[in-house]
Design a protein around this motif. Sequence first.
Motif, PDB file in Angstrom:
ATOM      1  N   LEU A  98       7.292 -16.529   5.626  1.00 14.24           N
ATOM      2  CA  LEU A  98       7.640 -15.152   5.948  1.00 14.24           C
ATOM      3  C   LEU A  98       9.130 -15.032   6.232  1.00 14.24           C
ATOM      4  CD1 LEU A  98       7.173 -12.211   6.880  1.00 14.24           C
ATOM      5  CD2 LEU A  98       6.487 -13.122   9.110  1.00 14.24           C
ATOM      6  N   ASN A  99       9.619 -15.808   7.207  1.00 17.23           N
ATOM      7  CA  ASN A  99      11.008 -15.677   7.647  1.00 17.23           C
ATOM      8  C   ASN A  99      11.302 -16.831   8.598  1.00 17.23           C
ATOM      9  OD1 ASN A  99      13.540 -14.358   7.806  1.00 17.23           O
ATOM     10  ND2 ASN A  99      12.957 -13.308   9.703  1.00 17.23           N
TER      11      ASN A  99
ATOM     12  N   PHE B 188       1.930 -13.173   0.522  1.00 17.74           N
ATOM     13  CA  PHE B 188       3.036 -12.301   0.110  1.00 17.74           C
ATOM     14  C   PHE B 188       3.603 -11.511   1.297  1.00 17.74           C
ATOM     15  CE2 PHE B 188       0.322 -12.296  -3.887  1.00 17.74           C
ATOM     16  CZ  PHE B 188       1.092 -13.250  -4.527  1.00 17.74           C
ATOM     17  N   ALA B 189       3.990 -12.222   2.355  1.00 14.47           N
ATOM     18  CA  ALA B 189       4.505 -11.568   3.555  1.00 14.47           C
ATOM     19  C   ALA B 189       6.026 -11.422   3.479  1.00 14.47           C
ATOM     20  CB  ALA B 189       4.121 -12.378   4.789  1.00 14.47           C
ATOM     21  N   MET B 190       6.535 -10.340   4.068  1.00 14.05           N
ATOM     22  CA  MET B 190       7.983 -10.134   4.087  1.00 14.05           C
ATOM     23  C   MET B 190       8.377  -9.341   5.324  1.00 14.05           C
ATOM     24  SD  MET B 190       8.868  -7.123   1.316  1.00 14.05           S
ATOM     25  CE  MET B 190      10.606  -7.527   1.533  1.00 14.05           C
ATOM     26  N   VAL B 191       9.676  -9.445   5.669  1.00 14.29           N
ATOM     27  CA  VAL B 191      10.258  -8.648   6.743  1.00 14.29           C
ATOM     28  C   VAL B 191      11.245  -7.663   6.122  1.00 14.29           C
ATOM     29  CG1 VAL B 191      10.007 -10.492   8.446  1.00 14.29           C
ATOM     30  CG2 VAL B 191      12.142 -10.320   7.138  1.00 14.29           C
TER      31      VAL B 191
ATOM     32  N   SER C 100      -1.261  -6.459  -4.619  1.00  7.22           N
ATOM     33  CA  SER C 100      -0.374  -7.585  -4.893  1.00  7.22           C
ATOM     34  C   SER C 100       0.738  -7.556  -3.844  1.00  7.22           C
ATOM     35  CB  SER C 100       0.190  -7.489  -6.311  1.00  7.22           C
ATOM     36  OG  SER C 100       0.857  -6.251  -6.504  1.00  7.22           O
ATOM     37  N   GLU C 101       1.817  -8.241  -4.086  1.00  5.64           N
ATOM     38  CA  GLU C 101       2.908  -8.343  -3.115  1.00  5.64           C
ATOM     39  C   GLU C 101       3.524  -6.974  -2.818  1.00  5.64           C
ATOM     40  OE1 GLU C 101       6.738 -11.192  -3.051  1.00  5.64           O
ATOM     41  OE2 GLU C 101       6.817  -9.583  -4.527  1.00  5.64           O
ATOM     42  N   PRO C 102       3.643  -6.596  -1.543  1.00  7.74           N
ATOM     43  CA  PRO C 102       4.370  -5.376  -1.198  1.00  7.74           C
ATOM     44  C   PRO C 102       5.869  -5.659  -1.084  1.00  7.74           C
ATOM     45  CG  PRO C 102       3.455  -6.330   0.791  1.00  7.74           C
ATOM     46  CD  PRO C 102       3.053  -7.244  -0.354  1.00  7.74           C
ATOM     47  N   VAL C 103       6.676  -4.639  -1.317  1.00  7.38           N
ATOM     48  CA  VAL C 103       8.128  -4.749  -1.145  1.00  7.38           C
ATOM     49  C   VAL C 103       8.557  -3.686  -0.145  1.00  7.38           C
ATOM     50  CG1 VAL C 103      10.380  -4.537  -2.264  1.00  7.38           C
ATOM     51  CG2 VAL C 103       8.498  -5.700  -3.452  1.00  7.38           C
ATOM     52  N   MET C 104       9.194  -4.125   0.952  1.00  9.00           N
ATOM     53  CA  MET C 104       9.651  -3.189   1.970  1.00  9.00           C
ATOM     54  C   MET C 104      11.055  -2.710   1.623  1.00  9.00           C
ATOM     55  SD  MET C 104      11.531  -2.529   4.922  1.00  9.00           S
ATOM     56  CE  MET C 104      11.317  -1.240   6.145  1.00  9.00           C
ATOM     57  N   VAL C 105      11.240  -1.393   1.576  1.00 10.40           N
ATOM     58  CA  VAL C 105      12.530  -0.785   1.251  1.00 10.40           C
ATOM     59  C   VAL C 105      12.997   0.021   2.462  1.00 10.40           C
ATOM     60  CG1 VAL C 105      13.783   0.767  -0.282  1.00 10.40           C
ATOM     61  CG2 VAL C 105      11.915  -0.645  -1.183  1.00 10.40           C
TER      62      VAL C 105
END
Length: 512
Positions: free
Chosen positions: A320-321, A393-396, A447-452
């Motif tokens: 993730l980070n 598919f985790a993101m910050v 599927s993978e999310p994208v944070m904007v």
Amino acid sequence: MTIAPSRSAADQPATWERSDWASAFRNVGTELSDEALTPARGSIPPELAGTLYRNGPGRLERGGQWVHHPFDGDGMITALSFAGGEVRLSNRFVRTQGWQEEEAADRFLYRGVFGTQKPGGPLANAFDLRLKNIANTHVVRLGDTLLALWEAAEPHALDPHSLETRGITLLDGVLKPGEAFSAHPRFDPGHHGTPRMVTFGVKTGPRSTIRLMEFATADDSASGVRAGQLLAERRDTMAGFAFLHDFAITPNWAVFLQNAMGFNPLPFVLGQKGAAQCLASKPGERGRFWLVPRPGSPAAQRHPQPLVVPAPEGFVFHHLNAFEDAASGELVLDSIFYADFPSIGPGQDFRAVDFEAIPEGQLQRCRIDLERAGTDPAAAVRCQWLERRCCEFAMVNPQRQGLEARFAWMAVTEQERGNAPLQAFEKLDLLSGARTLWSAAPRGFVSEPVMVPRPGAAAEDDGWLLAVVWNGARCASDLVILNAADLSEQAVLELPLAIPPGLHGSWVADPA
């Protein structure tokens, strides 16, 4: 498809049908250019100005033969361009050499890493060790070039507007022909003064070598630096085989997890298995964290060699980070752990996979005491679970890459425990543990999310979550736009395209 609104994590899940999930795996037969889209529900935020790029397998069958695993499918880029409250869609296959040859032959001419074989059985595949660069894993923009990435070889360069394939790129001589280049770069928001793309390549063997590379992401007329220019690099060697898909960065460190894996190439050489099917966990062994000092950082002055400490049991594809906790002197790394390496063996149909037989991914935080890492590595790591629901598919927020983040967004299962297809998105408060879900169940699969982030936003969760969702009810894909703060639905656009489940993507904002 009826899409559920955001809800608490305790609500009763809806069941899914295998036929809906399996219907997503198909060939893409259409390439569209600048196709205007109209929301089926909601409205497109006018502040969204840029392009969402997605990469993933778009060709899963040739001459009546299906790939053994979707990861062996040829790469196809999807571009969703936002401007003035409107969205336009383009998609195009990456014209790799192998794709062109197999299109002309209408059959598989190359073996796949994940088990796809050429027609003719083991005799036809034995001793054919060629690998087709399928350019299907990630897509990022570097300067005026779009890069389609596949981690076992060089990137393919594409035009970022037309998606036309320019060909293999060696990045102005940075790479040698055939050199591995990661499909999972990290984008440093400016820890060293200016934004950078940080990435790596691995040369595997009885001893494996990691090449860490940092590239400028924009032109700087004052310094004469060009976008795509290599700014820093280093090489480090580790004992044993290294299977590395992802890594994490902080201002001082590049963090790798060397999974406890072995590789027996004999079944691959004899034409019995794909290369990835020859990987196996080493029973009773633990992986290792490699903390590689980033060139030019204070850590590089204090530690000329990487710090190496034991990792928890399990296998990791994605992190993730990571961040540096100044108060405790610890490096903190959040990763998605599996109990074992998940794979599909020979003779299995991936569309009939038994999810209950495959370990689920769960988010775990590891705190690495940097002082003890140099003196008592075995006592340097302590861990805690952050999320036991199956996730990937985790993101910050990209502005928090390498820094402590309050929130994470990820794809998760509809059910709270055990493995199943990913059908929901979760926002996780990493401090309080509070969770918010948005679900596409029972007939949708994510599927993978994208944070904007919203331009000029002060709050970390002020922005949107963009994702391509498979709609089993109409056998096509939807673009879903959610408010990142509460996962409420902003808009749903029904795409005139059936896009198989993809891998990674990125957001490129238009110049201000």
